[in-house]
Enzyme design. Sequence first.
Site, PDB file in Angstrom:
ATOM      1  CE  LYS A 189      -2.373   3.323   2.506  1.00 34.78           C
ATOM      2  NZ  LYS A 189      -2.001   4.184   3.641  1.00 34.78           N
ATOM      3  CG  ASP A 218      -7.006   2.942   2.073  1.00 32.79           C
ATOM      4  OD1 ASP A 218      -7.870   2.493   1.277  1.00 32.79           O
ATOM      5  OD2 ASP A 218      -7.127   4.032   2.651  1.00 32.79           O
TER       6      ASP A 218
END
Length: 215
Positions: free
Chosen positions: A122, A140
């Site tokens: 991420k 996320d």
Amino acid sequence: MNSEVKRAGKIFQILKEEYPNAKPALNYKSPFELLIATILSAQCTDERVNIVTEKLFKKYKKPEDYIKVKNEELEKDIFSTGFYKQKAKSIKNCCSELIKKYEGKVPADFQALTKLPGVGRKTASVVAGNAFGIPSIAVDTHVVRLSNLLGFVDSNDPKKIEIKLKELLPEELWIVSSHLLMNHGRKVCIARRPRCEECIILNYCPSKYKNKVVK
DNA sequence: CTCCCGATAT
DNA sequence: ATATCAGGAG
């Protein structure tokens, strides 16, 4: 082009109109600042990270600045983002790596970013996409949640979701798509209580008024 | 799969 | 008062 792709296209078109200025919620002025901010944003709201980095970035400018302070001092400076001991170590190790391998610069390469301490998929996607314009989709918790609610996927595996979204969307939408989902997830499709009443893509949502994340 | 941890909504 | 939020490493 299949109907799944068309549906996704429609959803993101509406989201783009709703959030024309969708951009990262983290404040930063350089790839390095974005990297630090994103490491701090693990399991922490972007809002809180911004409060911390406002002071932090005045005190720490370069990788060297993070290395030369004591752990306890850095821990204090990032305390309220949570997991501060881990994050302080990650930041210090990460900065050492930057100096050792990349002359103190943040590498503009997804794979290289992933190998940095404290940097997972991420974080690497956020930095690659937003600091360097490399087409990436940062998955996320909001992206995971919305992707499931909107029926793009039935999985909580960020990597699977990233791959699926990349199939569904043209490359020029990759970077902005994360922002759109995060924006919408933060403002309307809130984790604790989705505001379905105010949702602009409600007609495209298989989970409307369910108030519960699928799976 | 567990550990890391503070902040905030309810 | 407490459940929930928010990623990466080992």
